[in-house]
Design a protein around this motif. Structure first.
Motif, PDB file in Angstrom:
ATOM      1  N   GLU B 115       1.152  -1.959  -0.550  1.00 43.78           N
ATOM      2  CA  GLU B 115       1.113  -0.498  -0.935  1.00 43.78           C
ATOM      3  C   GLU B 115       0.332  -0.377  -2.194  1.00 43.78           C
ATOM      4  OE1 GLU B 115       4.853   1.111  -0.446  1.00 43.78           O
ATOM      5  OE2 GLU B 115       5.180   0.625   1.659  1.00 43.78           O
ATOM      6  N   GLY B 116      -0.630   0.542  -2.199  1.00 39.69           N
ATOM      7  CA  GLY B 116      -1.290   0.846  -3.406  1.00 39.69           C
ATOM      8  C   GLY B 116      -1.765   2.263  -3.410  1.00 39.69           C
ATOM      9  N   ARG B 117      -2.682   2.615  -4.343  1.00 44.66           N
ATOM     10  CA  ARG B 117      -3.062   3.930  -4.356  1.00 44.66           C
ATOM     11  C   ARG B 117      -3.972   3.962  -2.956  1.00 44.66           C
ATOM     12  NH1 ARG B 117      -8.122   4.922  -6.810  1.00 44.66           N
ATOM     13  NH2 ARG B 117      -8.750   3.034  -7.795  1.00 44.66           N
ATOM     14  N   SER B 118      -4.124   5.279  -2.502  1.00 45.27           N
ATOM     15  CA  SER B 118      -5.060   5.488  -1.455  1.00 45.27           C
ATOM     16  C   SER B 118      -6.546   5.656  -1.915  1.00 45.27           C
ATOM     17  CB  SER B 118      -4.690   6.799  -0.651  1.00 45.27           C
ATOM     18  OG  SER B 118      -4.587   7.748  -1.453  1.00 45.27           O
ATOM     19  N   THR B 119      -7.600   5.340  -1.334  1.00 44.85           N
ATOM     20  CA  THR B 119      -8.979   5.458  -1.554  1.00 44.85           C
ATOM     21  C   THR B 119      -9.247   6.951  -2.048  1.00 44.85           C
ATOM     22  OG1 THR B 119      -9.617   6.032   0.419  1.00 44.85           O
ATOM     23  CG2 THR B 119      -9.754   3.783   0.185  1.00 44.85           C
ATOM     24  N   MET B 120      -9.825   6.894  -3.325  1.00 44.27           N
ATOM     25  CA  MET B 120     -10.181   8.110  -3.975  1.00 44.27           C
ATOM     26  C   MET B 120     -11.658   8.267  -4.284  1.00 44.27           C
ATOM     27  SD  MET B 120      -6.899   8.378  -6.342  1.00 44.27           S
ATOM     28  CE  MET B 120      -7.240   9.487  -7.491  1.00 44.27           C
ATOM     29  N   GLU B 121     -12.221   9.407  -4.881  1.00 49.63           N
ATOM     30  CA  GLU B 121     -13.530   9.231  -5.148  1.00 49.63           C
ATOM     31  C   GLU B 121     -13.548   8.614  -6.655  1.00 49.63           C
ATOM     32  OE1 GLU B 121     -15.756  12.868  -5.287  1.00 49.63           O
ATOM     33  OE2 GLU B 121     -17.592  11.704  -5.418  1.00 49.63           O
ATOM     34  N   THR B 136     -10.255   0.304  -3.953  1.00 48.18           N
ATOM     35  CA  THR B 136      -8.928   0.453  -4.530  1.00 48.18           C
ATOM     36  C   THR B 136      -8.695  -1.009  -5.268  1.00 48.18           C
ATOM     37  OG1 THR B 136      -7.959  -0.172  -2.814  1.00 48.18           O
ATOM     38  CG2 THR B 136      -8.089   2.020  -2.679  1.00 48.18           C
ATOM     39  N   GLU B 137      -7.190  -1.100  -5.614  1.00 47.37           N
ATOM     40  CA  GLU B 137      -7.042  -2.443  -6.236  1.00 47.37           C
ATOM     41  C   GLU B 137      -6.837  -3.453  -5.142  1.00 47.37           C
ATOM     42  OE1 GLU B 137      -6.190   0.576  -7.270  1.00 47.37           O
ATOM     43  OE2 GLU B 137      -6.782   0.464  -9.502  1.00 47.37           O
ATOM     44  N   SER B 138      -6.896  -3.256  -4.103  1.00 47.26           N
ATOM     45  CA  SER B 138      -6.492  -4.251  -2.957  1.00 47.26           C
ATOM     46  C   SER B 138      -7.808  -4.706  -2.330  1.00 47.26           C
ATOM     47  CB  SER B 138      -5.762  -3.747  -1.946  1.00 47.26           C
ATOM     48  OG  SER B 138      -5.560  -4.485  -0.758  1.00 47.26           O
ATOM     49  N   ALA B 139      -7.881  -6.007  -2.673  1.00 46.53           N
ATOM     50  CA  ALA B 139      -9.155  -6.680  -2.235  1.00 46.53           C
ATOM     51  C   ALA B 139      -9.212  -6.636  -0.651  1.00 46.53           C
ATOM     52  CB  ALA B 139      -9.143  -8.257  -2.687  1.00 46.53           C
ATOM     53  N   GLU B 140      -7.957  -6.812  -0.099  1.00 48.77           N
ATOM     54  CA  GLU B 140      -8.063  -6.696   1.409  1.00 48.77           C
ATOM     55  C   GLU B 140      -8.404  -5.273   1.925  1.00 48.77           C
ATOM     56  OE1 GLU B 140      -7.239  -9.075   3.421  1.00 48.77           O
ATOM     57  OE2 GLU B 140      -6.752 -10.482   2.048  1.00 48.77           O
TER      58      GLU B 140
END
Lengths: 317, 487
Positions: B115-121, B136-140
């Motif tokens: 769980e991380g932040r959702s995609t944003m501009e 985002t910060e998740s490579a996956e």
């Protein structure tokens, strides 16, 4: 031998090489414009034989003109002309550039020129070819400014000292450029030609045409500049000439470095010493206005010699 | 190795870690143990995909089946060494083991709490027209964003673990058949040879991937926009994704890329070409204008137009500094204000910028510390610098050098510095590809997307300098009109 130059780079290198000689000729007659072109044409035709032979080194290229395989003497003579031309060019270009910067000591101007040439020669002929391509960035604004600027046709006077420079070293430049453009072995086409998409049937002929085209373009560019001048202080023209000197000097240094490339460092050093000493003394004896400060000349040549030898031994790509 | 021994070794390895936990499930004589890091593992995943199926299997009498078949998770891996078990737990997986296992220590089950932040501009790359989605910060998650745009089996991914302590996941993504094989191999080799204790951001990897020890200009590109990275992949570039960083790296990175903006491709080619000319002109002005000004005024005043010379002289009548020092000081003040504006919180940063640009500048002129022409020159160069963000930092240093050399040697030094920089740039490469391509060496197809921008349909081939081969991109024409309009 690894291929370095594309045909387009060869074209532009020849252009800058000839253009720098024409710039030193200083507002010549039309004859002075035509003569260098004729010289290029002549040497290019002579170079055809060498370009059709398979080879791996500069000495192999020269051996195409020799009845036997032994190439030490022609190679030495060849390098002598290059060394002499390098010294001539340094003094002449240094003098011309100092006119724009009389507050800078002459040795500093020479040191900067040598440093630029050494840097380029160390990085290799590939980089030199790319540097020549950047000259287009200068040519385009030059043409635009001339087109939209004022037109002041000038009278051409006869003075042909620069033509001598073009004559004196054109064989070396043509041979060297051609030798760096084609490959030996069975590959048939060079990397440079592959990048153009298709290899010409007559590779040597194509190269000769490219060299002649570059020289012709230089003559046209010089004629253009003479007929439609910017005015007295044209910075872009100054930079273009500056760049042409630097490229020509770098090319000469590259040739020396290539010629002196030997595994035996002592042999290369002795060869370089002999070659350049001979060049200095011959030119000093023959005389000429540019050699009046003899002391500077000796220093210059020593530096030239050391740098090119070091480049030749350690850093030629 | 018995379950008891495994438990003991794991306990030793994770000493003084209060977030490390075991969960034992005892079924008669047999005990199944789950080892995991609390919080790093998803509790829902552990409950639903490990504990529940195992419990159900044992109560239903199906305990004879292998554990990896009982566990209903999509990603399970057999572990045979203790190092592997420790690495799995540190990566957020649950490690399941029992006495009944043969030839293996246990099973690693993917339960990472992603769980991380959702995609944003992305704030750094805004567009008016185009997707408003960022990495985002998740490579996956970032790989998924790329796959959403490129539905092709040619989109390949290779994974590496870099950083002896941080054990960061680094992925190399590329289009097979389009990307240059040598470039892919070179990037993978360099990543696998990185020896460092920590990789905390993609910037760390970028430093190791550069050609050259400390280049002025970046040789590795970066972006937070999936559409931009997807476009680069389709041109034969390689993307490098680092877990924990929303900035994706791309290689090779060429000089011309700094002048290309995503929106150019959705505008009229005429307008895009005009804007690119502007960017390139701004780049030249930001680099050379202050140095040219210093060279002309300090060393060659005779080369300046009379009206300009007299205007500058009259503006500087009361000043004690030489023009060279004046330019240098104003330049340094400006860079200080810029740095402060960047580091401060947004609200304060803009106020600092206002104070610096207006009040400080105006007051400095009134106080007789600087002259208006110098301020205009330095400010113009600084504003132009913002038009080409990738070269902002490199340009700043280069401009400083140019000013110093031009002040000392005039036009001679000015042009010498340009020549040297040209030589350096000509020799520069990005993962082995010439940096100045498609200009030097010249590539006609590549030139269609440099300063002059051709319509997309006219960009027939992918630049050969990137791919190493001649690949067709479009047919070179637009669909013909199906309906003929009347007279």
């Amino acid at each position: 031998m690894k291929t370095h130059l594309t045909p387009f780079q060869l074209f532009l290198l020849t252009f800058l090489y000839v253009f720098s000689g024409l710039s030193l000729a200083d507002a010549d007659s039309f004859l002075a414009l035509i003569l260098p072109f004729a010289a290029v044409l002549l040497w290019a035709v002579i170079g055809y034989r060498g370009a059709t032979k398979k080879r791996a080194e500069l000495s192999d290229f020269l051996s195409a003109y020799m009845p036997k395989k032994e190439t030490a003497i022609p190679l030495a003579f060849f390098l002598f002309t290059v060394a002499a031309e390098a010294v001539c060019l340094l003094m002449d270009a240094g003098t011309v550039l100092t006119l724009e910067a009389d507050f800078i000591p002459f040795p500093l101007v020479l040191a900067v020129l040598i440093a630029i040439a050494c840097l380029t020669a160390k990085k290799g002929v590939t980089v030199l070819g790319r540097l020549a391509e950047l000259s287009l960035f200068l040519l385009v604004p030059l043409v635009l400014v001339h087109l939209f600027g004022a037109f002041h046709p000038i009278q051409m006077s006869g003075e042909a000292s620069g033509v001598r420079l073009v004559f004196s070293v054109m064989p070396s430049s043509v041979f060297f450029l051609l030798s760096m453009t084609t490959v030996s072995g069975d590959e048939g086409t060079s990397d440079g030609f592959r990048s153009t998409g298709r290899a010409p049937r007559d590779r040597a002929g194509f190269l000769i045409k490219t060299v002649i085209g570059g020289a012709g373009f230089a003559v046209l560019a010089r004629a253009f500049l003479l007929m439609f001048p910017f005015g007295e202080h044209a910075l872009l023209v100054y930079f273009l000439e500056y760049m042409a000197y630097a490229v020509k000097l770098s090319l000469l240094f590259s040739i020396l470095a290539h010629g002196f490339r030997k595994k035996n460092a002592k042999y290369a050093t002795v060869l370089a010493m002999l070659m350049l000493s001979a060049a200095v003394f011959t030119l000093a004896t023959v005389g000429g206005a540019v050699f009046s400060p003899f002391l500077w000349l000796v220093l210059l040549v020593s530096l030239n010699l050391t740098v090119s030898t070091m480049l030749g031994i350690f850093a030629v790509k | 190795m018995t379950a008891q021994t495994i438990r003991k070794e794991l306990a030793n390895a994770f000493t003084d870690m209060t977030d490390f936990a075991f969960r034992d499930m005892v079924f008669g004589e047999n005990t199944v143990t789950v080892a995991y890091l609390v919080g790093f593992c998803s509790r829902i995943f552990v409950n639903k995909y490990i504990l529940e199926p195992i419990s159900y299997a044992y109560t239903a009498g199906n305990a004879s089946f292998p554990l990896e078949s009982i566990i209903t998770n999509i990603k399970v891996e057999k572990i045979t060494e203790m190092d592997g078990a420790i690495r799995a737990i540190l990566s957020g997986n649950a490690f399941v083991f029992s006495d009944t296992m043969e030839n293996i220590l246990g099973i690693s089950v993917f339960t990472k709490n992603d769980e991380g932040r959702s995609t944003m501009e992305p704030e750094t790359e805004n567009v008016i027209r185009g997707p408003h989605e960022g990495f985002t910060e998740s490579a996956e998650n970032n790989v998924v964003l790329l796959r959403r745009r490129i539905h092709s089996a040619k989109l390949k991914r290779r994974s590496f673990v870099v950083g002896q302590e941080t054990m960061t996941d680094v992925s190399v993504v590329f289009m097979e058949g389009i990307a240059n094989g040598e470039v892919v191999s070179e990037v993978c080799r360099r990543i696998s040879e990185i020896k460092t204790d920590a990789i905390l951001d993609s910037g760390y990897v970028e430093i190791f991937l550069q050609d050259g020890k400390a280049p002025f200009y970046p040789a590795i590109g970066n972006s937070e926009r999936p559409d931009k990275v997807a476009a680069k992949l389709m041109e034969g570039r390689v993307a490098i994704l680092v877990d924990g960083s929303p900035v994706v790296l791309t290689a090779p990175y060429l000089f011309c890329e700094a002048f290309q903006v995503t929106e150019d491709y959705s505008k009229s080619p005429w307008y895009a070409t005009f804007v690119r000319f502007l960017r390139f002109a701004a780049y030249l002005v930001s680099l050379y204008f202050p140095a040219l000004f210093v060279a002309a005024f300090v060393r060659h005043p005779d080369r300046m137009p009379d009206f300009m010379l007299s205007a500058i002289k009259s503006a500087r009548e009361s000043l004690e500094f030489s023009l060279f020092w004046e330019v240098l000081i104003i330049f340094l003040i400006f860079e200080t204000v810029r740095e402060v504006g960047l580091r401060m919180p947004k609200a304060v940063g803009s106020a600092v910028g206002l104070v610096g640009s207006l009040i400080l500048g105006d007051s400095a002129i009134k106080a007789g510390l600087t002259s208006a022409p110098v301020l205009v020159v330095v400010a113009l160069a600084a504003v132009c610098n913002f038009m080409v963000p990738p070269y902002m930092n490199g340009n700043m240093l280069y401009r400083l050098l140019m000013i110093v050399i031009s002040g000392a040697l005039g036009f001679f030094g000015f042009f010498a510095a340009i020549l040297v920089s040209c030589i350096v740039l000509c020799g520069k490469t990005s993962v082995g590809i010439p940096y100045l391509s498609p200009f030097a060496p010249f590539d006609r197809e590549g030139m269609k997307d440099f300063i002059y921008m051709a319509p997309i349909w006219a960009m027939k081939r992918i630049p050969a300098s990137l791919t190493g081969k001649r690949l067709i991109r479009t047919q070179g024409k637009i669909p013909e009109k199906g309906v003929k309009t009347g007279k």
